[in-house]
Design an enzyme around this catalytic site. Sequence first.
Site, PDB file in Angstrom:
ATOM      1  N   HIS A 337      -6.885   5.926  -0.831  1.00  0.00           N
ATOM      2  CA  HIS A 337      -7.111   4.619  -1.450  1.00  0.00           C
ATOM      3  C   HIS A 337      -7.675   4.808  -2.853  1.00  0.00           C
ATOM      4  CE1 HIS A 337      -8.577   0.546  -2.091  1.00  0.00           C
ATOM      5  NE2 HIS A 337      -7.992   0.152  -0.975  1.00  0.00           N
ATOM      6  N   ARG A 360      -9.456  -6.581  -7.239  1.00  0.00           N
ATOM      7  CA  ARG A 360      -8.295  -6.468  -8.129  1.00  0.00           C
ATOM      8  C   ARG A 360      -7.344  -7.634  -7.926  1.00  0.00           C
ATOM      9  NH1 ARG A 360      -5.618  -1.741  -6.390  1.00  0.00           N
ATOM     10  NH2 ARG A 360      -7.095  -1.420  -4.687  1.00  0.00           N
TER      11      ARG A 360
END
Length: 529
Positions: A337, A360
């Site tokens: 990740h 995000r």
Amino acid sequence: GGDAAALERGMAVVAGLASKGALTGGEEDGAVDAIVTMDPGIALLAKYYADSDPLKFARHAARNAKMAQARVGTSVTALGDAPPADAPLDAVVIGGGLAGLSAALTLLDRGGRVAILEKMGHLGGNSAWASSGVNAVDFDNNPTNDSIEAFTADVLKGAQTGANPLVAVLTEGATDSLKWLRERLSEHLKLNLVGQMGGHSHPRTHRPTEGLAGSGMIFALEKQLNKYLAEKHPRLIMMKWTRATKIVMKSDGSGVEGVAWQKVKGGSESGLLQTNNVVIATGGFASDYSDDSLLRKHRPDVLGYATTNTKGTTGDGHKMLMEVGAKMLDLEDVQVHPTGFVNPADPENMVKTLCAEILRGEGGLLVNRWGKRFVNELGTRDHVTGEMLKNDKESLRFAIVLNKAQAERAFTHMGLYQKKGLIQKKETVEELHKWEFWDRSVSVKTLTASFKEYDQQAKKGADPYGKKFFHNTPVSGAGPYYVGVVTPVIHYCMGGVAISPGGDVLREDGSAIPGLFAAGGGIGGLHGK
């Protein structure tokens, strides 16, 4: 009611036929089992066949019970029964995360007698740390005209493994799963917010208005399970600090006989739980750095990364399944990740807090040490991680930067991250410039130029990195800004045990192992590369 009367008539018919020797022992047992479960389908059979063709009714009912047994391995204990303490369980669920607890609650709701084995001292596993939400098309609230087809296309694009029958189970079944979560757990769970995460073409990630998605779902599930524990004759056995050590098969290999267990804390007891059905829901192996770990065997190159996984995520389920001949898929596909927080108070700790994609998704930027963007923040995890490696392989440290609007949209996460010291607030771009993360070459002008450039790209709806969605702009102008340091981390084991679309564990030859099922993060063949 009508169903009860029909079932009572059906039972009388079966008893009469059995007394005349018209049914075999297996047919009699099967028909009785089907009737006592109070299945509406059997009631319907009774209405139309019990009087007009009793023998056909009995055999239809027996066949239905046989089919149900083939699906779940054995019949379940009728609601309200108090079976003997040493009676075989209808199912043993190994793993107390979201998949395991959901399976257990569903079995209990259908009348089953269930044991949950959890080797840690608390329920939740990695699920309790999951923060972004539940991906599903919600046709009751669909302002962007999302569809199963679009969801499926996004999954296939992200997985990069071609057509797969498990994808349809995921994308089509997610809608019903979202409904189940909202209805069955409504007492303690509200999934009322929705956002757009990386790799998705529509906002379809549902999360609660308060708290984080994973911990919220685990809390709500545990509350419902506790009600079963409080029953006069509990049909649920909860065994924490207990590790499953072996799946015991019948001597002829025809199915499951039980699960061997060992206490890992609070005693040295061990034993065997008798059952014909086992649900493996133990997650992956992304926290196993031991000498015999699957991570070391299949992906030694990632052992230098930290992990977002709990200490219990050590591949126990995979190892037990391999011992009984289960097929494994793509164990080398371990996902890194892109955003695990580097805690300034403990930067070398190998267990990192995940910086959720919602940051995000709401517009947060990824910026390198030199104050520049370098990637589409909404790209897939593999893509973003790859661009990080290209951009700054030496330090692998990057800034996540949010403006006020973006931070407010992700308020449940931001409060937690600030409390942990992972996110800092900078009132102005000048204060942001003084942050110790930046390279010495970075100036206020550098940061201002980067933010203005992004805002211009947002107005055009495109940037050099392929980004198409620009949420909660502008970023330039007045503060405050919210910032933290992130780094790539081992996050998810994409591979795992091979299963059928119905969840049956498969052998190397593609046949199902009777009574053995798997769900959640430990399955393979679905998650992609």
